[in-house]
Design an enzyme around this catalytic site. Sequence first.
Site, PDB file in Angstrom:
ATOM      1  N   ARG A  46       0.871  -1.178   0.000  1.00  0.00           N
ATOM      2  CA  ARG A  46       0.000   0.000   0.000  1.00  0.00           C
ATOM      3  C   ARG A  46       0.905   1.225   0.000  1.00  0.00           C
ATOM      4  NH1 ARG A  46       2.238   1.973   3.874  1.00  0.00           N
ATOM      5  NH2 ARG A  46       0.753   3.672   3.693  1.00  0.00           N
ATOM      6  N   GLY A  47       0.266   2.395  -0.137  1.00  0.00           N
ATOM      7  CA  GLY A  47       1.057   3.617  -0.294  1.00  0.00           C
ATOM      8  C   GLY A  47       1.169   3.902  -1.793  1.00  0.00           C
ATOM      9  N   ALA A  48       0.912   5.156  -2.176  1.00  0.00           N
ATOM     10  CA  ALA A  48       0.760   5.467  -3.606  1.00  0.00           C
ATOM     11  C   ALA A  48       1.968   5.055  -4.471  1.00  0.00           C
ATOM     12  CB  ALA A  48       0.429   6.946  -3.754  1.00  0.00           C
ATOM     13  N   ARG A  89      -7.306  -0.163  -6.858  1.00  0.00           N
ATOM     14  CA  ARG A  89      -7.411   0.965  -5.915  1.00  0.00           C
ATOM     15  C   ARG A  89      -7.534   2.247  -6.739  1.00  0.00           C
ATOM     16  NH1 ARG A  89      -4.201   1.185  -0.568  1.00  0.00           N
ATOM     17  NH2 ARG A  89      -6.181   2.135   0.021  1.00  0.00           N
ATOM     18  N   GLN A 195      -2.279   2.364   9.969  1.00  0.00           N
ATOM     19  CA  GLN A 195      -0.962   2.434   9.317  1.00  0.00           C
ATOM     20  C   GLN A 195       0.039   3.198  10.170  1.00  0.00           C
ATOM     21  OE1 GLN A 195      -3.880   2.983   7.769  1.00  0.00           O
ATOM     22  NE2 GLN A 195      -3.821   2.491   5.599  1.00  0.00           N
ATOM     23  N   ASP A 236      -2.117  10.898  -2.252  1.00  0.00           N
ATOM     24  CA  ASP A 236      -2.453   9.851  -3.223  1.00  0.00           C
ATOM     25  C   ASP A 236      -2.788  10.441  -4.579  1.00  0.00           C
ATOM     26  OD1 ASP A 236      -2.941   8.523  -0.487  1.00  0.00           O
ATOM     27  OD2 ASP A 236      -2.798   6.904  -1.951  1.00  0.00           O
TER      28      ASP A 236
HETATM   29  O1  MRU Z   1      -4.566   3.198   2.066  1.00  0.00           O
HETATM   30  P1  MRU Z   1      -3.082   3.401   2.006  1.00  0.00           P
HETATM   31  O2  MRU Z   1      -2.359   2.882   3.186  1.00  0.00           O
HETATM   32  O3  MRU Z   1      -2.500   2.933   0.691  1.00  0.00           O
HETATM   33  O4  MRU Z   1      -2.937   4.979   2.025  1.00  0.00           O
HETATM   34  C1  MRU Z   1      -1.661   5.539   1.961  1.00  0.00           C
HETATM   35  C2  MRU Z   1      -1.681   7.000   2.125  1.00  0.00           C
HETATM   36  O5  MRU Z   1      -2.718   7.622   2.230  1.00  0.00           O
HETATM   37  C3  MRU Z   1      -0.376   7.707   2.045  1.00  0.00           C
HETATM   38  O6  MRU Z   1      -0.422   8.858   2.818  1.00  0.00           O
HETATM   39  C4  MRU Z   1      -0.124   8.075   0.581  1.00  0.00           C
HETATM   40  O7  MRU Z   1      -0.127   6.940  -0.236  1.00  0.00           O
HETATM   41  C5  MRU Z   1       1.073   8.856   0.337  1.00  0.00           C
HETATM   42  S1  MRU Z   1       2.545   8.247   1.053  1.00  0.00           S
HETATM   43  C6  MRU Z   1       3.534   7.612  -0.039  1.00  0.00           C
END
Ligand code: MRU
Length: 350
Positions: A46-48, A89, A195, A236
Amino acid sequence: MRTVDWDENSNALKLIDQRALPHELCILRYDDYREVAEAIRSMVVRGAPAIGATAAYGLALAARQSGAKSPEELRRDLDAAADLLRATRPTAVNLAWALERTLSAVSNFDVSVDELRAKVLEEARKIADEDAMLNRRMAQHGAALIEDGDVIIHHCNTGSLAAVEWGTALGVIRMAHEQGKRIHVLVDETRPRLQGTRLTAWELQQYHIPFDIITDNAAGYFLSTGQAHKVLFGADRIAANGDVANKIGTYMLALAAVDNTVPVYAVAPTSTIDLRLENGRLVPIEERDPEEVLKLQINGKEVAPPGACARNPAFDITPYRLITAIVTENGIAFPPFSINLRRAVEGKLG
Ligand code: MRU
């Protein structure tokens, strides 16, 4: 190891299973793009930026799995695989961006099917390597905003685990720490998937950066009592006007910060900036399974009464007027974002 990595020996994708952290560091291997899509959907990764690189490697697997006899057939199979990966996603634009970039890298080549397969993997590797390099550059720019003695509220997880390595907002904090600045982080636990508590706290322990975990609803207290000096988070998707889509709760955090004249910084690579979208209202917001909210247990028992319903939007939009600056790998964009984000994307920030 990298959060997202390619195993040269077995020609497979390796992912850290983020669902198992902080208690187990577990590496999962993938050789089927459909399983990669499921890994993104179920948040193994996860994470963009991390899901962008993962999706690109997913296409490399799809290319290998395809029985295509001609480049046209292979491109058709890749398009179908990209559709499956893209749908996992919807909010993080890095996912669609990495897929488009990989597909266009193989769109105009008059070469054999095997050469095309190799080209897909090569592009995925480039995306991953660039991500690692850009994150460090971004961290160096962002660290200039951090002062010795700062207490920083951080939302969600934006560290190495959210990218290929190093990370976005947490990468800035890590860089400032490595520069010798004394920093304390207030880690939003980040309901419902925690997270912050599970991943950010674990990463901060590895980097020996002092922190306290706080409940999401405590942030306003720390801001209004002068106990927090900056707010940092990732993104994101960022619309052309500077509206930031990020983990649910970011909007309330930014509101409380601005009400107390605390600066709010978003940190994201330019691949997160979506200039095609005029404003944040156009960003698709992922709504996840209500079970993620309802399954919270205390003393081994679910807290919610049986049969209760829940809503679970995974992201919200923080309007540009609440954002002090957006840190990118090409420098720091200040308002007016409608001009300076385009400059950031074009590498023309002063
Ligand atoms: O749902 P997630 O855990 O994928 O969400 C992640 C976030 O909202 C982060 O803040 C975002 O991806 C930017 S960090 C690289």
